[in-house]
Design an enzyme around this catalytic site. Structure first.
Site, mmCIF file in Angstrom:
data_model
loop_
_atom_site.group_PDB
_atom_site.id
_atom_site.type_symbol
_atom_site.label_atom_id
_atom_site.label_comp_id
_atom_site.label_asym_id
_atom_site.label_seq_id
_atom_site.Cartn_x
_atom_site.Cartn_y
_atom_site.Cartn_z
ATOM 1 N N SER A 63 -10.975 -8.599 0.261
ATOM 2 C CA SER A 63 -9.751 -8.101 0.901
ATOM 3 C C SER A 63 -9.152 -9.158 1.827
ATOM 4 O O SER A 63 -7.933 -9.372 1.850
ATOM 5 C CB SER A 63 -10.047 -6.825 1.695
ATOM 6 O OG SER A 63 -10.501 -5.787 0.852
ATOM 7 N N ALA A 158 -7.245 -4.264 -2.236
ATOM 8 C CA ALA A 158 -7.700 -4.626 -0.891
ATOM 9 C C ALA A 158 -7.857 -3.364 -0.056
ATOM 10 O O ALA A 158 -6.985 -2.487 -0.071
ATOM 11 C CB ALA A 158 -6.706 -5.568 -0.227
ATOM 12 N N LYS A 159 -8.969 -3.281 0.658
ATOM 13 C CA LYS A 159 -9.177 -2.153 1.574
ATOM 14 C C LYS A 159 -8.638 -2.599 2.932
ATOM 15 O O LYS A 159 -9.349 -3.197 3.745
ATOM 16 C CB LYS A 159 -10.657 -1.774 1.649
ATOM 17 C CG LYS A 159 -10.925 -0.439 2.358
ATOM 18 C CD LYS A 159 -12.396 -0.069 2.245
ATOM 19 C CE LYS A 159 -12.694 1.226 2.984
ATOM 20 N NZ LYS A 159 -12.080 2.406 2.345
ATOM 21 N N VAL A 160 -7.369 -2.314 3.143
ATOM 22 C CA VAL A 160 -6.655 -2.821 4.304
ATOM 23 C C VAL A 160 -5.975 -1.668 5.035
ATOM 24 O O VAL A 160 -5.572 -0.673 4.419
ATOM 25 C CB VAL A 160 -5.623 -3.892 3.862
ATOM 26 C CG1 VAL A 160 -4.606 -3.302 2.910
ATOM 27 C CG2 VAL A 160 -4.930 -4.536 5.049
ATOM 28 N N TYR A 164 -3.478 2.616 4.282
ATOM 29 C CA TYR A 164 -3.879 3.961 4.681
ATOM 30 C C TYR A 164 -2.768 4.732 5.387
ATOM 31 O O TYR A 164 -2.942 5.910 5.707
ATOM 32 C CB TYR A 164 -5.167 3.901 5.507
ATOM 33 C CG TYR A 164 -6.364 3.713 4.599
ATOM 34 C CD1 TYR A 164 -7.118 4.803 4.179
ATOM 35 C CD2 TYR A 164 -6.691 2.455 4.103
ATOM 36 C CE1 TYR A 164 -8.179 4.642 3.309
ATOM 37 C CE2 TYR A 164 -7.753 2.281 3.235
ATOM 38 C CZ TYR A 164 -8.494 3.379 2.832
ATOM 39 O OH TYR A 164 -9.546 3.225 1.960
#
Length: 314
Positions: A63, A158-160, A164
């Protein structure tokens, strides 16, 4: 409310929980420039063990690479070790671990390449995300009016933090309308994922899940369930899933670090299958929980035992 612990790891050293503070002009606060992971540590008969720690840290570094946040100043091995030490420092046997790296205080424009990168790791006790009873009875969900981010807008792999905001809109809408969770469609109208979970569908004994091309996060639990399903003799097909297929499926379930393996009992107030956890979901759930809780052999090497890591370090 979050249950506080004693220590948080920050850029290589432990600080008191209450001292983990950032400036109001921190770049990530204004522009969402942070990458993070959610990792579970389970209490097993052999002591505390972290589930797929190295895989989570690898995704965090992936990410950061996508968002040009390299170098982070620490290696993946160092961050993984810091996660283990944070759990040990707080004397927890079961917890949720949150490593986060973000653009800190400096420039307050959109361009952030000159801003320092801060890394924190916290952990705390956290129960079943969608409720303990949900693991058996299932949850009621809706199709969200909010579409998942389209390709070539924000990177869904990507866990960004920025991604969210989309999830929060989904979750708030579902909650205010009396559902436990929402499911988003992708830009083409196919099923993508929940606000914080991947989704699986079972029809005539066959298991399906949306491909990553539907703007779904490459979930660590998603991957684990695909491998567990294979161990149990099932084949998981990754293919586009139209909305209406959910309504007539035999079984549906969510996967995620927080949700683990949670059945879905209704979608848009249409009952799914038998209206609670189905037999294949139950079998996969039992296998998953058995492995992570140490009751079934860890045949894939997914658990990092804290006691073993401390002995190796000594």
């Amino acid at each position: 409310m979050i249950q506080t612990t004693e220590k948080i790891w920050h850029n290589g050293k432990f600080i008191a929980w209450g001292d983990a503070k950032v400036h109001v002009l921190t770049h990530a606060l204004h522009y969402g420039t942070s990458v993070f992971e959610g990792i579970r540590c389970y209490a097993t008969a052999r002591g505390a063990a972290i589930f797929r720690l190295d895989d989570h840290i690898r995704r965090m570094f992936d990410s950061s690479k996508i968002y040009r946040m390299e170098p982070l100043g620490f290696s993946p091995a160092q961050i993984a070790d810091a996660c283990r030490r944070t759990v040990s420092e707080n004397r927890l046997s079961a917890c949720y671990i949150r490593p986060v790296a973000f653009r800190g205080y400096g420039e307050v424009g959109v361009l952030s390449l000159a801003n320092p990168i801060e890394i924190y790791i916290a952990c705390w006790e956290w129960g079943k995300y969608l409720g303990a009873e949900a693991l058996k009875q299932g949850v009621d969900v809706c199709i969200s009016s909010w579409t998942r981010i389209a390709p070539n807008t924000l990177p869904a792999m990507a866990k960004v933090a920025a991604n969210y905001m989309n999830s929060q809109l989904m979750k708030m809408e579902a909650t205010l309308n009396g559902y436990t969770e929402g499911i988003a469609l992708d830009a083409s109208g196919y099923i993508s994922e929940g606000s914080g979970e991947n989704i699986f569908l079972i029809d005539d004994g066959q298991i399906y899940t949306p491909p990553l091309g539907t703007s779904a996060l490459p979930g660590i639990t998603r991957d684990s369930v695909i491998r567990i399903a294979g161990d149990l003799g099932y084949t998981v097909k990754e293919q586009a899933i139209p909305r209406e297929w959910l309504y007539i499926a035999d079984e549906l379930f969510f996967t995620g670090t927080a949700a683990e393996v949670t059945p879905i009992r209704s979608v848009d107030r249409i009952s799914i299958g038998i209206g609670k956890r189905g037999p294949i979901t139950e079998r996969i759930q039992a296998e998953f929980l058995g492995i992570v809780e140490g009751r079934i052999a860890d045949r894939h090497g997914w658990l990092t035992a804290l006691d073993a890591s401390r002995r190796a370090a000594a």
